[in-house]
Design an enzyme around this catalytic site. Structure first.
Site, PDB file in Angstrom:
ATOM      1  CE1 TYR A 146       4.896 -73.909   0.254  1.00  0.00           C
ATOM      2  CE2 TYR A 146       6.090 -73.806   2.313  1.00  0.00           C
ATOM      3  CZ  TYR A 146       5.024 -74.268   1.577  1.00  0.00           C
ATOM      4  OH  TYR A 146       4.079 -75.072   2.162  1.00  0.00           O
ATOM      5  CG  ASP A 247       7.074 -65.746   4.756  1.00  0.00           C
ATOM      6  OD1 ASP A 247       7.257 -66.006   5.955  1.00  0.00           O
ATOM      7  OD2 ASP A 247       6.577 -66.561   3.942  1.00  0.00           O
ATOM      8  CE  LYS A 274       9.164 -73.297   8.458  1.00  0.00           C
ATOM      9  NZ  LYS A 274       8.859 -74.643   8.039  1.00  0.00           N
TER      10      LYS A 274
HETATM   11  N1  PMP Z   1       6.610 -69.123   4.728  1.00  0.00           N
HETATM   12  C1  PMP Z   1       7.827 -69.661   4.651  1.00  0.00           C
HETATM   13  C2  PMP Z   1       8.998 -68.807   4.266  1.00  0.00           C
HETATM   14  C3  PMP Z   1       8.010 -71.015   4.952  1.00  0.00           C
HETATM   15  O1  PMP Z   1       9.221 -71.575   4.847  1.00  0.00           O
HETATM   16  C4  PMP Z   1       6.896 -71.783   5.347  1.00  0.00           C
HETATM   17  C5  PMP Z   1       7.028 -73.256   5.729  1.00  0.00           C
HETATM   18  N2  PMP Z   1       8.148 -73.918   5.381  1.00  0.00           N
HETATM   19  C6  PMP Z   1       5.641 -71.165   5.399  1.00  0.00           C
HETATM   20  C7  PMP Z   1       5.534 -69.843   5.100  1.00  0.00           C
HETATM   21  C8  PMP Z   1       4.427 -71.949   5.792  1.00  0.00           C
HETATM   22  O2  PMP Z   1       4.500 -72.328   7.122  1.00  0.00           O
HETATM   23  P1  PMP Z   1       3.682 -73.593   7.668  1.00  0.00           P
HETATM   24  O3  PMP Z   1       4.328 -74.816   7.121  1.00  0.00           O
HETATM   25  O4  PMP Z   1       3.795 -73.473   9.160  1.00  0.00           O
HETATM   26  O5  PMP Z   1       2.282 -73.424   7.184  1.00  0.00           O
END
Ligand code: PMP
Length: 444
Positions: A146, A247, A274
């Protein structure tokens, strides 16, 4: 402790009301769980009280965002101070600069940084930066991982035995109506299968703008990347001229310099989110100045013009600066050793209860698996219907015992926690394992 599910609860009633005006009852698929999600009233420290007055220990922390728990006094004070001075301007503010200076001091590859308002936007802008930098458009990503909801980044997010193909994963659309061109421009590689992934990447030669990956992807089982897999990605991207994007939206909490610090990895770009916003909406792209230059509009039109009404908004910047200032190397060491304690106690519960399973994770993160299988790739970690049903039982048991984790089995610690909360978690887990439904009694 609380009763769940309870059709007469205030949460159940609010959910019925919410469904009329919000499809699915809210604005976020991830916080729904059947038969109804629990509505929060307030949170303090590591505890959340719901609208029915039930208090639970929060091992989800808005999906790993709230590293200092809820309403931390210093973070609340920073937000309040900024609130009184105005919440957004069409001017830069010094507080954005302060957070940028703090974060660029955390990892050697963070030479420059740009803020956005979510991890999704961070990933989208990192990919666009790589395209602008290389003049290429294709990207590669790992199956089942994700990276938010940008069309390109969500390809093959939930691929399953029904559609994932053989060794070379097929690009699978996640959302209905994804333009076919998106699938043509995303190359999917198997996570942690170094040889197979390298073969697929090499077939692309120098066609790729970027390879994006996560050093411990939550949706692929919260399994750390193998060092040889990481080395291969760095080697391939250097040789082919593709931008390596890591990421760290979740994994940045693993150490003072994030997971890349632990791995000794030097990516070209990093996506953040986050924890760096202190609980307010945030995302960021950080990286080598050579690549980050694509955002530089100060000499005229930038190769990648990048706007955003709320980018670097002072409220988020103030909260993020307070949260990240509190997150010293000592604070991280403490929370990581509590995480170690949690993983080892949870693992012990399987043998005490005589139930097969394993706990994955690192630092302050853990994930629950309820099957007897090897866990090193997405395909191995993929949960079948039986495991998903067992996990649902564990999740509901936790809710009744005053513990919040994600319905998918992800858990995360916050700095206000102590050994007492970890012991409560492992006791509740043992109870959940001991009361698991027998296979024959489970729905087919
Ligand atoms: N990358 C990763 C690894 C994530 O876990 C998340 C959200 N859980 C995102 C991107 C997307 O972040 P957001 O929900 O703030 O759009």
């Amino acid at each position: 402790m609380g009763v769940f599910p309870d059709g007469n609860s205030k949460s159940a009633q609010l959910f019925e009301r919410a469904k009329r005006v919000l499809p699915g009852g809210n604005s976020r698929a991830t916080i729904f769980h059947a038969p109804y999600p629990i509505f929060a009233r307030f949170g303090h420290g590591c505890r959340v009280t719901d609208v029915d007055g039930v208090e639970r220990v929060d091992f989800l922390n808005n999906y790993t965002t709230l590293i200092h728990g809820h309403a931390h006094p210093q973070i609340s004070a920073a937000i309040t101070e900024q609130l009184q001075m105005g919440v957004s301007f069409a001017h830069p503010t010094e507080v954005e600069l302060k957070l940028a200076e703090l974060l660029t001091g955390r990892a050697p590859t963070f030479e420059q940084i740009r803020f956005v308002n979510s991890g999704t936007e961070a990933v989208m802008n990192a990919i666009k930066a790589a395209r602008a930098f290389t003049g290429r458009h294709k990207i590669a990503k790992c199956e089942g991982v994700y990276h938010g909801s940008y069309d390109y980044a969500e390809v093959s997010l939930d691929s399953s035995p029904a559609n994932w193909g053989d060794d070379a994963p097929l690009p699978v659309a996640y959302s209905r109506g994804t333009p076919p061109g998106v699938l043509e421009d995303v190359v999917v590689i198997p996570f942690n299968q170094t040889e197979a992934a390298e073969k697929i990447l090499k077939e692309q030669g120098s066609a790729l703008a970027a390879v994006i990956f996560d050093l411990m992807p939550n949706r692929a089982g919260l399994i750390p990347a193998l060092p040889e897999f990481v080395e291969m990605l760095r080697r391939f991207t250097r040789a082919s001229g593709a931008v390596l994007i890591v990421d760290e939206v979740i994994t940045f909490r693993l150490g003072p310099g994030g997971a890349q610090g632990k791995f000794g990895l030097e990516p070209d770009l990093t996506t953040l989110g986050k924890i760096i916003g202190g609980g307010l909406p945030v995302g960021a792209v950080a990286g080598k100045a050579e690549v980050m230059e694509v955002f530089d509009h100060s000499h005229g039109k930038a190769p990648l013009p990048h706007g955003g009404t709320f980018n670097g908004n002072p409220l988020t910047m103030a909260a993020g600066h307070a949260a990240m200032s509190l997150l010293s190397a000592d604070a991280l060491e403490r929370i990581n050793s509590l995480g170690e304690r949690a993983r080892s106690q949870l693992n012990e519960a399987y043998s005490v209860a005589g139930v097969p399973g394993a706990i994955t994770g690192d630092g302050s993160l853990f994930a629950i698996h309820l099957a007897d299988k090897k866990l090193s790739t997405y395909r191995e970690a993929h949960k079948d219907a039986e495991e998903a049903e067992l996990l649902k039982h564990v999740h509901h048991h936790f809710l009744r015992e005053g513990i919040i984790i994600s319905p998918t089995g992800l858990g995360v610690l916050s700095t206000p926690m102590t050994a007492a909360e970890i012991d409560q978690l492992s006791q509740a887990f043992l109870g959940a394992l001991r009361s698991l439904p027998q296979k024959a009694a489970m729905p087919a």
